[in-house]
Design a protein around this motif. Structure first.
Motif, mmCIF file in Angstrom:
data_model
loop_
_atom_site.group_PDB
_atom_site.id
_atom_site.type_symbol
_atom_site.label_atom_id
_atom_site.label_comp_id
_atom_site.label_asym_id
_atom_site.label_seq_id
_atom_site.Cartn_x
_atom_site.Cartn_y
_atom_site.Cartn_z
ATOM 1 N N ASP A 33 -8.567 1.585 16.000
ATOM 2 C CA ASP A 33 -7.809 0.447 15.498
ATOM 3 C C ASP A 33 -8.070 -0.789 16.345
ATOM 4 N N TYR A 36 3.469 -7.765 1.015
ATOM 5 C CA TYR A 36 2.588 -7.525 2.151
ATOM 6 C C TYR A 36 1.246 -8.200 1.868
ATOM 7 N N THR A 66 2.265 4.713 0.908
ATOM 8 C CA THR A 66 2.125 5.518 2.124
ATOM 9 C C THR A 66 2.989 6.767 1.998
ATOM 10 N N ARG A 74 -4.694 -0.370 8.357
ATOM 11 C CA ARG A 74 -4.367 0.654 7.363
ATOM 12 C C ARG A 74 -5.665 1.318 6.914
ATOM 13 N N ARG A 75 -5.735 2.641 7.074
ATOM 14 C CA ARG A 75 -6.944 3.390 6.714
ATOM 15 C C ARG A 75 -6.783 3.983 5.316
ATOM 16 N N THR A 120 -1.738 -4.844 11.412
ATOM 17 C CA THR A 120 -1.732 -3.382 11.484
ATOM 18 C C THR A 120 -2.914 -2.864 10.681
ATOM 19 N N TYR A 131 -2.721 -8.365 2.662
ATOM 20 C CA TYR A 131 -3.797 -7.513 3.172
ATOM 21 C C TYR A 131 -5.128 -8.271 3.176
ATOM 22 N N GLU A 172 -3.236 -5.139 7.444
ATOM 23 C CA GLU A 172 -1.965 -5.658 6.962
ATOM 24 C C GLU A 172 -1.606 -6.839 7.857
ATOM 25 N N ILE A 185 -11.032 0.423 5.436
ATOM 26 C CA ILE A 185 -9.775 0.013 6.060
ATOM 27 C C ILE A 185 -9.367 -1.342 5.486
ATOM 28 N N LEU A 211 0.837 -1.187 0.000
ATOM 29 C CA LEU A 211 0.000 0.000 0.000
ATOM 30 C C LEU A 211 0.878 1.246 0.000
#
Length: 386
Positions: free
Chosen positions: A372, A291, A275, A361-362, A359, A293, A305, A302, A273
């Motif tokens: 979260d 990664y 960033t 991710r938004r 984690t 997802y 990850e 959202i 993703l």
């Protein structure tokens, strides 16, 4: 080879003398009982090892009980190079059995015609399964009388052929992926229901339920430019986009997967993703880091990850090992295709464990009011179904 599913014991092994100088292409198809022994039979596809301008596709029927051939080989002349054969057994609304596969275009042949060519027996033979005798006048009108073949789709760049189940209909739908589009056909009249244009197909679409209409939706991965791909989930009813996101994509990126929950489906896919830290593209694309997802329609803004790895993932899937509870990610690790031989390693990780270590991710496409911790707790409590 046929093995017993419960114990893993070998029931029979195909006699090697029947496949001398032949190569198997595509998976075996499980057929209804053809020879009247009460056990379902098989169809296997072969091509000759020798290279010629006009090759042959060889179809061989096998007894599911003892593994012996049923009749002779059935030959089909081809001039195309085989990529993904994608064979499947298709049943029309009248109950007629057809074998569909990719050979340049998407083609089909009636199972009863294969049986007749292999055995020379009359279709009125007493021991022949009555289901195999069923015909479909709509499909027979489209069949070439000389070759006995029916053209399902005329694109010469077809790569993937998938059956899509529709509740209450034998024929269902057919999903055909070419180099530049994904197209859904009615499984009976073969008319296009919708199509979705793409730049370059990465792999076969993955099915699941993203909205609540009980119609299969599809995750499609499309290479939009070098080192970038678009992950799109399209509505199976009309082909409209339900969700999409652009990702950085490195070489040998693993294929996506999906797993049903008690309501809708969780989709899993690989990439990176973009960033603020890596910008629109990381500086080092030679690093083999991928990664994993996860997205679920309950929280479309959202993604979780779940994992990142620098190991080479040859194959990946998500599967249910214990009804409604024990969902796992399964990875096959090894040397890249085309490199020197090396060990293979199978890794299984419980999805709940992966979620607990994940984690949040938004995405920049909407707002999710939950924290979260609340999102991770929601995903952790998801129950899965087959």
């Amino acid at each position: 080879m046929k093995v017993l599913g419960i114990s893993g014991d070998t029931l029979w092994i195909l006699n090697a003398s029947f496949v001398v100088n032949l190569s198997v292409i595509g998976p075996a198809l499980i057929l209804p009982d053809l020879d009247g022994d009460g056990v379902g039979d098989f169809l296997i596809f072969f091509t000759p090892n020798q290279v010629s301008s006009v090759s042959k596709l060889i179809l061989r029927l096998l007894s599911g009980r003892i593994g012996d051939p049923i009749g002779q080989e059935v030959y089909h002349n081809v001039t195309e190079n085989f990529g993904s054969l994608s064979p499947l057994i298709h049943i029309t609304n009248t109950g007629a059995y057809y074998i569909l596969f990719i050979e340049g275009t998407v083609q089909g042949v009636a199972l009863k015609d294969i049986y007749l060519q292999a055995t020379g027996m009359s279709l009125t033979a007493d021991k022949l399964n009555a289901d195999v005798l069923k015909s479909d006048s709509e499909w027979e009108k489209k069949t070439d009388p000389a070759s006995k073949m029916i053209q399902i789709h005329n694109s010469r760049t077809a790569k993937y052929l998938q059956a899509v189940h529709v509740q209450g209909k034998n024929a269902g739908k057919l999903l055909i992926s070419t180099e530049d589009r994904v197209e859904l056909l009615d499984g009976q009249n073969l008319q296009t229901q919708w199509l979705h244009n793409i730049s370059q197909m990465q792999g076969a679409p993955v099915s699941g339920y993203f909205n609540a209409d009980d119609v299969f939706d599809f995750l499609i991965e499309d290479f939009i430019e070098k080192n970038r791909k678009k992950v799109t989930i399209v509505d199976g009813e009309n082909g409209k986009i339900l969700w999409e996101e652009d990702l950085i994509c490195r070489k040998n990126c693993p294929k996506p997967s999906s797993i049903n929950t008690v309501s809708q489906t969780a989709f899993l896919f690989w990439g990176e993703l973009p960033t603020q830290a890596n910008g629109s593209m990381p500086e080092d694309l030679t690093e083999n880091r991928h990664y994993l997802y996860m997205v679920h329609p309950s929280h479309p803004y959202i993604i979780l990850e779940l994992k990142n790895t620098t190991e080479n993932v040859l194959s990946f899937t998500t599967a249910l090992f214990e009804r409604s509870r024990h969902a796992c990610n399964v990875l096959l690790l090894g040397q890249p295709v085309g490199s020197r031989q090396g060990p293979l390693t199978v890794i299984k990780q419980k999805l709940k464990e992966a979620i607990s270590l994940s984690t949040v991710r938004r995405l920049n496409k909407g707002h999710d009011v939950f924290s979260d911790a609340e999102i991770k707790e929601y995903f952790y409590r998801i129950r899965y179904s087959d």
